[in-house]
Write a protein that holds these residues in place. Structure first.
Motif, PDB file in Angstrom:
ATOM      1  N   ILE A  75      -4.413 -10.066   1.022  1.00 13.77           N
ATOM      2  CA  ILE A  75      -5.077  -8.840   0.568  1.00 13.77           C
ATOM      3  C   ILE A  75      -6.567  -9.136   0.452  1.00 13.77           C
ATOM      4  O   ILE A  75      -6.983  -9.917  -0.401  1.00 13.77           O
ATOM      5  CB  ILE A  75      -4.521  -8.368  -0.795  1.00 13.77           C
ATOM      6  CG1 ILE A  75      -2.988  -8.262  -0.753  1.00 13.77           C
ATOM      7  CG2 ILE A  75      -5.132  -7.028  -1.185  1.00 13.77           C
ATOM      8  CD1 ILE A  75      -2.360  -7.965  -2.091  1.00 13.77           C
ATOM      9  N   ASP A  76      -7.354  -8.502   1.330  1.00  9.19           N
ATOM     10  CA  ASP A  76      -8.808  -8.708   1.275  1.00  9.19           C
ATOM     11  C   ASP A  76      -9.416  -7.669   0.347  1.00  9.19           C
ATOM     12  O   ASP A  76      -8.956  -6.522   0.305  1.00  9.19           O
ATOM     13  CB  ASP A  76      -9.400  -8.578   2.688  1.00  9.19           C
ATOM     14  CG  ASP A  76     -10.839  -9.048   2.732  1.00  9.19           C
ATOM     15  OD1 ASP A  76     -11.262  -9.748   1.795  1.00  9.19           O
ATOM     16  OD2 ASP A  76     -11.543  -8.714   3.699  1.00  9.19           O
ATOM     17  N   GLU A  77     -10.460  -8.043  -0.382  1.00 11.69           N
ATOM     18  CA  GLU A  77     -11.106  -7.139  -1.351  1.00 11.69           C
ATOM     19  C   GLU A  77     -10.054  -6.569  -2.303  1.00 11.69           C
ATOM     20  O   GLU A  77      -9.922  -5.357  -2.456  1.00 11.69           O
ATOM     21  CB  GLU A  77     -11.834  -5.997  -0.608  1.00 11.69           C
ATOM     22  CG  GLU A  77     -12.803  -6.459   0.447  1.00 11.69           C
ATOM     23  CD  GLU A  77     -14.147  -6.885  -0.116  1.00 11.69           C
ATOM     24  OE1 GLU A  77     -14.385  -6.683  -1.309  1.00 11.69           O
ATOM     25  OE2 GLU A  77     -14.953  -7.441   0.644  1.00 11.69           O
ATOM     26  N   LYS A  86      -0.317  -2.005  -5.568  1.00 11.86           N
ATOM     27  CA  LYS A  86       0.179  -3.372  -5.739  1.00 11.86           C
ATOM     28  C   LYS A  86       1.657  -3.375  -6.110  1.00 11.86           C
ATOM     29  O   LYS A  86       2.398  -4.282  -5.754  1.00 11.86           O
ATOM     30  CB  LYS A  86      -0.660  -4.105  -6.792  1.00 11.86           C
ATOM     31  CG  LYS A  86      -2.029  -4.459  -6.258  1.00 11.86           C
ATOM     32  CD  LYS A  86      -2.914  -5.005  -7.324  1.00 11.86           C
ATOM     33  CE  LYS A  86      -4.340  -4.999  -6.849  1.00 11.86           C
ATOM     34  NZ  LYS A  86      -5.293  -5.086  -7.910  1.00 11.86           N
ATOM     35  N   GLN A  87       2.082  -2.314  -6.821  1.00 15.90           N
ATOM     36  CA  GLN A  87       3.510  -2.245  -7.156  1.00 15.90           C
ATOM     37  C   GLN A  87       4.356  -1.985  -5.906  1.00 15.90           C
ATOM     38  O   GLN A  87       5.471  -2.447  -5.800  1.00 15.90           O
ATOM     39  CB  GLN A  87       3.750  -1.170  -8.223  1.00 15.90           C
ATOM     40  CG  GLN A  87       3.332  -1.671  -9.606  1.00 15.90           C
ATOM     41  CD  GLN A  87       3.498  -0.620 -10.677  1.00 15.90           C
ATOM     42  OE1 GLN A  87       3.534   0.568 -10.387  1.00 15.90           O
ATOM     43  NE2 GLN A  87       3.577  -1.062 -11.911  1.00 15.90           N
ATOM     44  N   ARG A  88       3.771  -1.236  -4.952  1.00 20.08           N
ATOM     45  CA  ARG A  88       4.483  -1.054  -3.678  1.00 20.08           C
ATOM     46  C   ARG A  88       4.657  -2.401  -2.976  1.00 20.08           C
ATOM     47  O   ARG A  88       5.654  -2.656  -2.322  1.00 20.08           O
ATOM     48  CB  ARG A  88       3.686  -0.121  -2.762  1.00 20.08           C
ATOM     49  CG  ARG A  88       3.922   1.340  -3.058  1.00 20.08           C
ATOM     50  CD  ARG A  88       3.621   2.177  -1.811  1.00 20.08           C
ATOM     51  NE  ARG A  88       3.918   3.566  -2.072  1.00 20.08           N
ATOM     52  CZ  ARG A  88       3.035   4.420  -2.591  1.00 20.08           C
ATOM     53  NH1 ARG A  88       1.828   4.016  -2.882  1.00 20.08           N
ATOM     54  NH2 ARG A  88       3.361   5.671  -2.806  1.00 20.08           N
ATOM     55  N   LEU A  89       3.643  -3.255  -3.135  1.00 17.95           N
ATOM     56  CA  LEU A  89       3.704  -4.574  -2.503  1.00 17.95           C
ATOM     57  C   LEU A  89       4.769  -5.451  -3.151  1.00 17.95           C
ATOM     58  O   LEU A  89       5.320  -6.340  -2.517  1.00 17.95           O
ATOM     59  CB  LEU A  89       2.357  -5.279  -2.606  1.00 17.95           C
ATOM     60  CG  LEU A  89       1.195  -4.587  -1.889  1.00 17.95           C
ATOM     61  CD1 LEU A  89      -0.104  -5.288  -2.211  1.00 17.95           C
ATOM     62  CD2 LEU A  89       1.418  -4.589  -0.397  1.00 17.95           C
ATOM     63  N   GLN A  90       5.045  -5.186  -4.466  1.00 21.71           N
ATOM     64  CA  GLN A  90       6.054  -6.002  -5.152  1.00 21.71           C
ATOM     65  C   GLN A  90       7.385  -5.928  -4.400  1.00 21.71           C
ATOM     66  O   GLN A  90       8.155  -6.874  -4.367  1.00 21.71           O
ATOM     67  CB  GLN A  90       6.285  -5.500  -6.593  1.00 21.71           C
ATOM     68  CG  GLN A  90       5.054  -5.468  -7.461  1.00 21.71           C
ATOM     69  CD  GLN A  90       4.626  -6.831  -7.930  1.00 21.71           C
ATOM     70  OE1 GLN A  90       5.301  -7.814  -7.694  1.00 21.71           O
ATOM     71  NE2 GLN A  90       3.478  -6.893  -8.576  1.00 21.71           N
ATOM     72  N   ALA A  91       7.645  -4.745  -3.790  1.00 24.42           N
ATOM     73  CA  ALA A  91       8.902  -4.559  -3.065  1.00 24.42           C
ATOM     74  C   ALA A  91       9.003  -5.528  -1.887  1.00 24.42           C
ATOM     75  O   ALA A  91      10.092  -5.960  -1.509  1.00 24.42           O
ATOM     76  CB  ALA A  91       9.001  -3.128  -2.569  1.00 24.42           C
ATOM     77  N   LEU A  92       7.866  -5.897  -1.295  1.00 27.27           N
ATOM     78  CA  LEU A  92       7.876  -6.820  -0.149  1.00 27.27           C
ATOM     79  C   LEU A  92       7.927  -8.268  -0.620  1.00 27.27           C
ATOM     80  O   LEU A  92       8.052  -9.177   0.176  1.00 27.27           O
ATOM     81  CB  LEU A  92       6.585  -6.652   0.670  1.00 27.27           C
ATOM     82  CG  LEU A  92       6.202  -5.253   1.138  1.00 27.27           C
ATOM     83  CD1 LEU A  92       4.825  -5.303   1.767  1.00 27.27           C
ATOM     84  CD2 LEU A  92       7.204  -4.735   2.158  1.00 27.27           C
ATOM     85  N   ARG A  93       7.763  -8.487  -1.942  1.00 27.63           N
ATOM     86  CA  ARG A  93       7.291  -9.772  -2.403  1.00 27.63           C
ATOM     87  C   ARG A  93       8.342 -10.825  -2.726  1.00 27.63           C
ATOM     88  O   ARG A  93       7.974 -11.940  -3.047  1.00 27.63           O
ATOM     89  CB  ARG A  93       6.471  -9.532  -3.675  1.00 27.63           C
ATOM     90  CG  ARG A  93       5.306 -10.455  -3.782  1.00 27.63           C
ATOM     91  CD  ARG A  93       4.569 -10.191  -5.045  1.00 27.63           C
ATOM     92  NE  ARG A  93       3.141 -10.237  -4.812  1.00 27.63           N
ATOM     93  CZ  ARG A  93       2.241 -10.345  -5.741  1.00 27.63           C
ATOM     94  NH1 ARG A  93       2.595 -10.388  -6.975  1.00 27.63           N
ATOM     95  NH2 ARG A  93       0.972 -10.386  -5.450  1.00 27.63           N
ATOM     96  N   ALA A  94       9.626 -10.496  -2.689  1.00 29.12           N
ATOM     97  CA  ALA A  94      10.633 -11.452  -3.170  1.00 29.12           C
ATOM     98  C   ALA A  94      10.409 -12.876  -2.669  1.00 29.12           C
ATOM     99  O   ALA A  94      10.322 -13.801  -3.461  1.00 29.12           O
ATOM    100  CB  ALA A  94      12.020 -10.965  -2.794  1.00 29.12           C
ATOM    101  N   ASN A  95      10.289 -13.053  -1.351  1.00 28.54           N
ATOM    102  CA  ASN A  95      10.081 -14.406  -0.824  1.00 28.54           C
ATOM    103  C   ASN A  95       8.832 -14.486   0.041  1.00 28.54           C
ATOM    104  O   ASN A  95       8.812 -15.148   1.064  1.00 28.54           O
ATOM    105  CB  ASN A  95      11.302 -14.843   0.003  1.00 28.54           C
ATOM    106  CG  ASN A  95      12.519 -14.993  -0.869  1.00 28.54           C
ATOM    107  OD1 ASN A  95      12.490 -15.705  -1.862  1.00 28.54           O
ATOM    108  ND2 ASN A  95      13.583 -14.280  -0.528  1.00 28.54           N
TER     109      ASN A  95
END
Length: 463
Positions: A75-77, A86-95
């Motif tokens: 994630i730039d800037e 960022k919460q939407r990104l949490q969904a991608l974030r498990a591993n």
């Protein structure tokens, strides 16, 4: 890779394709610049693993992209993305490994890094031959502004003039043109058609005109090495991080760069605005973003780590104690324990507490009653915790003692106390001792609490 603006995506895309030109890596972009057909092709490529690297704006978050095997998210800037993004990104974030880049971390991110929830790496060495940007706080003064623009143009450079109001930007551009008739002036803002804006930035990059009058759309990472003077109109209306980011648009080569913050006279400024401008003016050395972000953290508070609230009440307890509490909680959670947040952080033993008391006297002189009581309560808490007493309540008529299930108090001691003073002590269930005694004065209650804990810590008395 996520970037906040279409212009920055285009720039990253060109750089990545250039760097990976000799490798079998497919790099694609996703932004407003792409047609719906192009977007669909990229999304399908991601789903089937045919696209190796995608560089995208917020569009990636809303396009419900599916990845065949997502391994790294950059994630730039990062400060330009909101909490919901960022919460939407949490969904991608498990591993998924996550790398966030920013010159001015937002309070929440900086707080997570300081608290040990994230790893933090600082790049404090400037690129070779890079010079710090000279920053001046000025009022609107035509001769000064003309001289600054001409100095840049005469050495073959270009100028940014930031005016963050689309409604009046054409009027300002006309004033700038009158001020510097030698310059070719063009206008850029976010309400232009994407293709026109893209072409404008390409023209500026290739030095086809010399002065760009624009809104803060240039804030994020636009890299034009030949533009080395920036003037920011009504700088008092902008935030600390925003000013630092805008100033960072110049000085991206080996030339000395200049930033002029144009604001009303100091007496007319709001107090916070004056503070921000003084801070940005004084911190012109390279790598000042981290220091400015720390100021921001102190001013705004850290916000919730897990919720959406952006600002918190850190000023109530101060950054240092807050970080101690956070570290304490993080350690407990890492060890698989529930954090006990009312546990003393400053002194773990009576000797340490005495030392702290001496230091407070030494620094501040005689302590007020509230501070004395706080230290006496801390001492009682240490004694109670050592015995396995969970709670001790005392008022004018007495109170109660609540024990942990596994306390260090000898049952024989309790039995002896109840037998000897049945009117004063009685058991209320297996873990609660009721105390009936007249204790009208605060000092008497403190004294009695200390005696009671001492008595509970003794073994049973044998007669």
């Amino acid at each position: 890779m996520l970037a906040p603006t279409t212009l920055l995506v285009q720039q990253h895309l060109a750089n990545f394709r250039d760097r990976f030109a000799d490798w079998p890596v497919r790099v694609e972009g996703l932004s407003r610049f792409g047609t719906s057909k192009e977007t669909q092709v990229v999304l399908e490529g991601l789903e089937h693993g045919k696209v190796d690297i995608v560089i995208a704006t917020h569009r990636l978050l809303h396009a419900h992209a599916r990845f065949k095997d997502l391994g790294l998210l950059i994630i730039d800037e990062e400060h330009r993305f909101g909490v919901r993004d960022k919460q939407r990104l949490q969904a991608l974030r498990a591993n998924v490994h996550v790398l966030t880049l920013t010159a001015t971390p937002i309070p929440r991110t900086l707080n997570m890094a300081l608290g040990g929830l994230r790893d933090l790496s600082l790049i404090t060495t400037a690129p070779a031959a890079r010079l710090a940007i000279k920053t001046f706080l000025i009022e609107w003064h035509a001769p000064t502004m003309r001289e600054a623009a001409l100095r840049e143009l005469r050495r073959g450079g270009q100028v940014y003039f930031v005016h963050n109001e689309v409604r009046t930007i054409e009027k300002i551009a006309a004033e700038v043109q009158t001020l510097v008739p030698e310059a070719s002036v063009r206008i850029g803002h976010g309400q232009m058609r994407e293709r026109d804006l893209e072409q404008l930035m390409v023209d500026f990059y290739h030095r086809r005109f010399s002065v760009l009058v624009c809104t803060t759309i240039i804030e994020s990472g636009i890299d034009v090495p030949s533009a080395n003077t920036i003037m920011i109109n009504r700088a008092d209306r902008m935030g600390l991080a925003q000013l630092h980011q805008l100033r960072g648009r110049v000085g991206r080569s080996h030339h000395r760069a200049y930033a002029y913050l144009i604001a009303p006279p100091r007496p007319a400024l709001a107090r916070d605005a004056a503070k921000r401008l003084e801070a940005i003016e004084s911190m012109e050395e390279l790598g000042a973003g981290f220091v400015l972000a720390t100021h921001d953290l102190e001013i705004r508070g850290a916000g919730e780590l897990l919720g959406e609230q952006q600002s918190g009440q850190m000023t109530e307890i101060g950054l240092s104690l807050y970080l101690d509490m956070l570290e304490h909680a993080v350690k407990a959670l890492k060890a698989g324990r529930e954090p006990v947040l009312d546990q003393p952080l400053a002194a773990a033993t009576e000797a340490e507490l005495d030392e702290l008391t001496v230091e407070l006297h030494d620094r501040f002189g005689p302590l007020p009653p509230a501070a004395q009581n706080l230290l006496r309560i801390a001492k009682l808490k240490l004694a109670a915790r050592a015995l396995g007493v969970r709670r001790l309540d005392l008022g004018p008529q007495g109170g109660s003692v609540l024990f942990e299930e596994r306390s260090g108090v000898d049952p024989g001691t309790l039995v002896h106390m109840i037998q000897k003073s049945a009117r004063e002590y009685r058991l209320d269930g297996p873990l609660k001792l009721r105390v009936s005694r007249s204790l009208p004065a605060e000092s008497a209650r403190f004294e009695f609490a200390a005696q009671l804990l001492r008595r509970l810590g003794e073994g049973p008395r044998v007669h």
